[in-house]
Each structure stands twice: as C-alpha cells, then as structure tokens.
Design a protein around this motif. Structure first.
Motif, PDB file in Angstrom:
ATOM      1  N   VAL A 178       0.835  -1.199   0.000  1.00  0.00           N
ATOM      2  CA  VAL A 178       0.000   0.000   0.000  1.00  0.00           C
ATOM      3  C   VAL A 178       0.867   1.245   0.000  1.00  0.00           C
ATOM      4  CG1 VAL A 178      -1.674   1.347   1.337  1.00  0.00           C
ATOM      5  CG2 VAL A 178      -1.971  -1.129   1.103  1.00  0.00           C
ATOM      6  N   GLU A 179       1.897   1.260   0.831  1.00  0.00           N
ATOM      7  CA  GLU A 179       2.797   2.419   0.871  1.00  0.00           C
ATOM      8  C   GLU A 179       3.432   2.662  -0.488  1.00  0.00           C
ATOM      9  OE1 GLU A 179       5.347   1.172   4.015  1.00  0.00           O
ATOM     10  OE2 GLU A 179       4.142   2.127   5.597  1.00  0.00           O
ATOM     11  N   ASP A 180       3.861   1.592  -1.156  1.00  0.00           N
ATOM     12  CA  ASP A 180       4.466   1.732  -2.482  1.00  0.00           C
ATOM     13  C   ASP A 180       3.462   2.283  -3.491  1.00  0.00           C
ATOM     14  OD1 ASP A 180       6.868   0.771  -1.555  1.00  0.00           O
ATOM     15  OD2 ASP A 180       6.580  -1.270  -2.303  1.00  0.00           O
ATOM     16  N   ILE A 181       2.237   1.765  -3.461  1.00  0.00           N
ATOM     17  CA  ILE A 181       1.205   2.220  -4.392  1.00  0.00           C
ATOM     18  C   ILE A 181       0.874   3.685  -4.145  1.00  0.00           C
ATOM     19  CG2 ILE A 181      -1.262   2.007  -4.910  1.00  0.00           C
ATOM     20  CD1 ILE A 181       0.404  -0.047  -6.376  1.00  0.00           C
ATOM     21  N   LEU A 182       0.763   4.069  -2.884  1.00  0.00           N
ATOM     22  CA  LEU A 182       0.446   5.459  -2.557  1.00  0.00           C
ATOM     23  C   LEU A 182       1.551   6.394  -3.028  1.00  0.00           C
ATOM     24  CD1 LEU A 182      -1.098   5.085   1.003  1.00  0.00           C
ATOM     25  CD2 LEU A 182      -2.296   5.527  -1.138  1.00  0.00           C
ATOM     26  N   GLU A 183       2.804   5.949  -2.943  1.00  0.00           N
ATOM     27  CA  GLU A 183       3.932   6.777  -3.365  1.00  0.00           C
ATOM     28  C   GLU A 183       3.857   7.096  -4.846  1.00  0.00           C
ATOM     29  OE1 GLU A 183       8.831   6.500  -3.613  1.00  0.00           O
ATOM     30  OE2 GLU A 183       7.730   5.120  -2.328  1.00  0.00           O
ATOM     31  N   THR A 184       3.405   6.116  -5.637  1.00  0.00           N
ATOM     32  CA  THR A 184       3.390   6.310  -7.087  1.00  0.00           C
ATOM     33  C   THR A 184       2.033   6.729  -7.638  1.00  0.00           C
ATOM     34  OG1 THR A 184       2.937   3.942  -7.402  1.00  0.00           O
ATOM     35  CG2 THR A 184       5.248   4.641  -7.430  1.00  0.00           C
ATOM     36  N   SER A 185       0.953   6.197  -7.069  1.00  0.00           N
ATOM     37  CA  SER A 185      -0.370   6.358  -7.667  1.00  0.00           C
ATOM     38  C   SER A 185      -1.370   7.085  -6.790  1.00  0.00           C
ATOM     39  CB  SER A 185      -0.952   4.970  -8.015  1.00  0.00           C
ATOM     40  OG  SER A 185      -0.054   4.223  -8.797  1.00  0.00           O
ATOM     41  N   GLY A 186      -0.957   7.539  -5.625  1.00  0.00           N
ATOM     42  CA  GLY A 186      -1.889   8.172  -4.702  1.00  0.00           C
ATOM     43  C   GLY A 186      -2.606   9.371  -5.280  1.00  0.00           C
TER      44      GLY A 186
END
Length: 256
Positions: free
Chosen positions: A33-41
């Motif tokens: 989730v943290e990785d996704i938020l970093e790129t796609s948030g």
C-alpha cells in the motif's frame, strides 16, 4: 507533472465528483500500500477493500489509516455488507464502520436475493451515517437485467441516498455490464446514459479494453472502478490520450 505537454484533456481535480478512479485492494500488504500510494496516490480517489478481505487481513486499521492519511476514501466491499445482512447482523455492521472510522460504505445485492425496497431502506439508513455507494447488477452471469430495469434500480437507489451507483462487472469484468467474453453490453450502457447522468455512475471496468471503451464514449472524466492498483497510472495515461488506444481522441481536429 514532470514536463509540459500541450493539448491534453482537462482532468477534474481532487477531491473529484467526476473522473473518479476506484482501485480494488484484494489484500495488499501495508508495504505494498505504501508503495502504491507513493506512485499512484494522486490518481486514486477511492479504494475498495474487496469482498470480505477486511475480515481476515491482520492489520486492517493500519491499512485504513494509510489510505485516509493519503486523502483517499476507503470502504469495505459490498459482499461484506451482504454477509452481515444475510446473518441478521446489520447493527453489527454499523458498529464495524464506527470501530474503524469508515466514512463510506457499499450496499449491494449481487450475491443474495433482496427485495429492492429493502435495499433502498438500507441505503437510506446508511446515508444518514456515511457516504453510500450502491451496486446495481448481479454476479450471476446467467441473470440478464433489461436496460429499463437497470435505469429504474439506479434511479431509485440515488433517490434513496446513494452518492454514486456502481455498475456491476466483478473483478474479472465478465458479468453485468459485460458479456462473459468481457465485451461491453454497449446498448445497455448507452440506454442507461439517456436517463442517468454519467457523473452519478461508477462503471466497474477492470480490463484495459473496457476502460478505453468508456473513455471513448463518455470522455476523460468518466468514473471507473475495480481498477487494479498497479493499473491506476496506466489508466491515467489512457484518460489523457497518452497511450495508443486514445492517442488521437483528445487532440484538436487540426492535429489528427
């Protein structure tokens, strides 16, 4: 953005009422989730914790907090709502929303039989506590709902207090709005749009070809749901005409 490109379609800004991208979390870890938020948030508006994954995920509150801190609305899948209702535990469901500080909820009847007036009563009651999304359509691929009925159901659920209605497609994009092959029931969608404003509908469209079809029909600011988290950025490029599928759709006539 990292550089300037002219002649791009105008995207609605967050917090959006149209042009929504709803991503489906099927059990990602906190690190994912943290990785996704970093790129796609910045391109994700809503996240659905699919089905009843929230029942078995070990760090549910931490996950919800991550999304909310990123300014992303999060809600539990409609199947979980049905799991509570069919067990006569609706009051327990309300307590779950309170316990985890959830401000959105989905009402569906895709897995169980429910009288429509009863469904609308649930929508109305929940709308006094949270923002409600209601899902229309069956998960049973053999159950074909005629267009006039889709329109009637959507209209009634919006009148009952739903913020948006969701067109059912499942995570595979092969029921409801779509044939088993994934092909869009185009006549159905076009007829719905004659009666229901496009900004009031979130179309579940997990497959790229389906996303392209809706963007070409309705435009860059169509609401799309059940998007795989790692497909949010690719979807944004389709919305902006920066992928071959929509490359010429948003250019000025003189550029085509």
């Amino acid at each position: 953005m990292n550089y300037v490109l002219n002649n791009l379609p105008e995207r609605s800004a967050k917090p959006r009422n149209k042009g929504l991208t709803m991503a489906m979390d099927k059990g990602m870890s906190l690190r994912e989730v943290e990785d996704i938020l970093e790129t796609s948030g910045d391109y994700t508006d809503i996240v659905k914790l699919g089905w009843a994954t929230s029942y078995v995920f070990p760090q549910l509150q931490e996950k919800i907090n991550l999304y909310k801190e990123a300014g992303i609305n999060v809600y539990l899948g409609g199947t979980l709502f049905e799991a509570f209702v069919i067990r006569n535990q609706f009051e327990d469901y309300l307590r779950v929303l309170d316990k985890f500080g959830l401000e959105y909820a989905e009402v569906s009847d895709g897995s169980m039989d429910m009288a429509h007036d009863v469904k609308c009563e649930y929508i109305n009651r929940l709308s006094k506590q949270v923002t409600v999304l209601s899902e229309v359509g069956s998960k049973d691929e053999t159950k074909i709902i005629p267009p006039y009925k889709w329109i009637e159901l959507m209209r009634n659920e919006l009148d009952a207090g739903a913020w948006k209605v969701i067109g059912e497609a499942r995570e595979g994009g092969n029921v409801g709005l779509f044939r088993s092959s994934g092909e869009v029931r185009s006549g159905l969608v076009e007829e719905i749009l004659t009666q229901i404003p496009y900004e009031n509908i979130i179309w579940e469209a997990p497959q790229k070809a389906q996303q392209v079809w809706f963007i070409k029909l309705i435009g860059t600011n169509v609401n799309l749901g059940n998007i795989a988290p790692r497909e949010v950025i690719p979807l944004e490029t389709i919305r902006l005409g920066l992928r071959g599928d929509t490359f010429h759709d948003f250019l000025n006539e003189g550029w085509k």
